[in-house]
Write a protein that holds these residues in place. Structure first.
Motif, mmCIF file in Angstrom:
data_model
loop_
_atom_site.group_PDB
_atom_site.id
_atom_site.type_symbol
_atom_site.label_atom_id
_atom_site.label_comp_id
_atom_site.label_asym_id
_atom_site.label_seq_id
_atom_site.Cartn_x
_atom_site.Cartn_y
_atom_site.Cartn_z
ATOM 1 N N SER A 37 0.824 -1.201 0.000
ATOM 2 C CA SER A 37 0.000 0.000 0.000
ATOM 3 C C SER A 37 0.859 1.252 0.000
ATOM 4 O O SER A 37 0.562 2.234 -0.694
ATOM 5 C CB SER A 37 -0.924 0.010 1.221
ATOM 6 O OG SER A 37 -1.769 -1.103 1.196
ATOM 7 N N PHE A 41 0.896 4.048 -2.992
ATOM 8 C CA PHE A 41 0.590 5.426 -2.625
ATOM 9 C C PHE A 41 1.731 6.358 -3.030
ATOM 10 O O PHE A 41 1.510 7.440 -3.579
ATOM 11 C CB PHE A 41 0.320 5.536 -1.116
ATOM 12 C CG PHE A 41 0.083 6.937 -0.658
ATOM 13 C CD1 PHE A 41 -1.120 7.565 -0.930
ATOM 14 C CD2 PHE A 41 1.059 7.639 0.026
ATOM 15 C CE1 PHE A 41 -1.342 8.866 -0.526
ATOM 16 C CE2 PHE A 41 0.849 8.941 0.427
ATOM 17 C CZ PHE A 41 -0.363 9.560 0.156
ATOM 18 N N ALA A 42 2.985 5.949 -2.794
ATOM 19 C CA ALA A 42 4.138 6.787 -3.130
ATOM 20 C C ALA A 42 4.249 6.982 -4.641
ATOM 21 O O ALA A 42 4.559 8.083 -5.110
ATOM 22 C CB ALA A 42 5.415 6.170 -2.570
ATOM 23 N N GLN A 44 1.806 6.907 -6.889
ATOM 24 C CA GLN A 44 0.734 7.777 -7.364
ATOM 25 C C GLN A 44 0.930 9.201 -6.870
ATOM 26 O O GLN A 44 0.650 10.150 -7.583
ATOM 27 C CB GLN A 44 -0.627 7.237 -6.920
ATOM 28 C CG GLN A 44 -1.033 6.011 -7.682
ATOM 29 C CD GLN A 44 -2.387 5.480 -7.255
ATOM 30 O OE1 GLN A 44 -2.968 5.921 -6.286
ATOM 31 N NE2 GLN A 44 -2.884 4.505 -8.008
ATOM 32 N N TRP A 45 1.422 9.376 -5.672
ATOM 33 C CA TRP A 45 1.621 10.707 -5.127
ATOM 34 C C TRP A 45 2.808 11.390 -5.800
ATOM 35 O O TRP A 45 2.812 12.586 -6.013
ATOM 36 C CB TRP A 45 1.849 10.604 -3.628
ATOM 37 C CG TRP A 45 1.988 11.929 -2.957
ATOM 38 C CD1 TRP A 45 1.106 12.945 -2.975
ATOM 39 C CD2 TRP A 45 3.084 12.370 -2.166
ATOM 40 N NE1 TRP A 45 1.567 13.995 -2.236
ATOM 41 C CE2 TRP A 45 2.800 13.661 -1.716
ATOM 42 C CE3 TRP A 45 4.283 11.777 -1.767
ATOM 43 C CZ2 TRP A 45 3.659 14.383 -0.915
ATOM 44 C CZ3 TRP A 45 5.126 12.503 -0.959
ATOM 45 C CH2 TRP A 45 4.819 13.792 -0.541
ATOM 46 N N GLY A 46 3.814 10.623 -6.202
ATOM 47 C CA GLY A 46 5.009 11.166 -6.830
ATOM 48 C C GLY A 46 4.841 11.480 -8.302
ATOM 49 O O GLY A 46 5.794 11.809 -8.981
ATOM 50 N N GLY A 47 3.662 11.382 -8.833
ATOM 51 C CA GLY A 47 3.445 11.724 -10.239
ATOM 52 C C GLY A 47 3.555 10.541 -11.166
ATOM 53 O O GLY A 47 3.721 10.709 -12.361
#
Length: 159
Positions: A37, A41-42, A44-47
């Motif tokens: 998870s 998340f990282a 998707q959050w990092g572009g």
């Protein structure tokens, strides 16, 4: 309820040796889900690009920008390409001459930028051109032996 009270002590005594392994396995699975998870998340959050966009992008064809080939060749230092209607003088380059008199001359001629080849008097150089005569620093080409020359090639001036 009686059955539960009767079976539970014997069942728990059977599972007692496996309790530490079971808790370790459960802990490992929980931490694997947490790590997965966190990575998702990282990304998707990092572009990162979502998986749906990657799949949809592979179905579309990539359009490349139009490139001006002439401008690119000039930028890279290439010589301009001659057109198909280049003059006869530019097709033939006289590289060397051996003048052996009126019947024994040899001209070293390059045709259309290819390596030079020796041609004797009367030998066909290219379509419709025959070596008619040789002289000091020149060769004459024409349609057939005995005809007037239609093209005179001269050695380039040395610098």
């Amino acid at each position: 309820m009686f059955l539960y009270d009767a079976l539970m002590p014997s069942f728990s005594s059977l599972l007692q040796p496996f309790a530490p392994a079971f808790s370790r396995l459960t802990s490992l699975l929980v931490w694997a889900v947490v790590a997965y998870s966190a990575v998702v998340f990282a990304l998707q959050w990092g572009g990162g690009v979502p998986v749906d966009a990657v799949v949809a992008g592979s179905e579309q064809k990539q359009v490349l920008p139009e490139v001006d080939a002439l401008a690119v060749s000039k930028a890279l230092g290439a010589a301009p390409v001659q057109s198909a209607s280049a003059s006869l003088e530019s097709r033939f380059v006289l590289v060397g001459v051996m003048d052996g008199g009126p019947a024994q001359g040899v001209a070293l001629i390059s045709v259309d930028g290819k390596p030079a080849k020796p041609y004797r008097l009367g030998q066909t150089v290219s379509d419709g051109f025959v070596v008619l005569a040789t002289g000091p620093k020149k060769a004459e080409l024409g349609p057939q032996l005995g005809a007037s020359s239609s093209l005179v090639l001269e050695l380039p001036v040395k610098k």
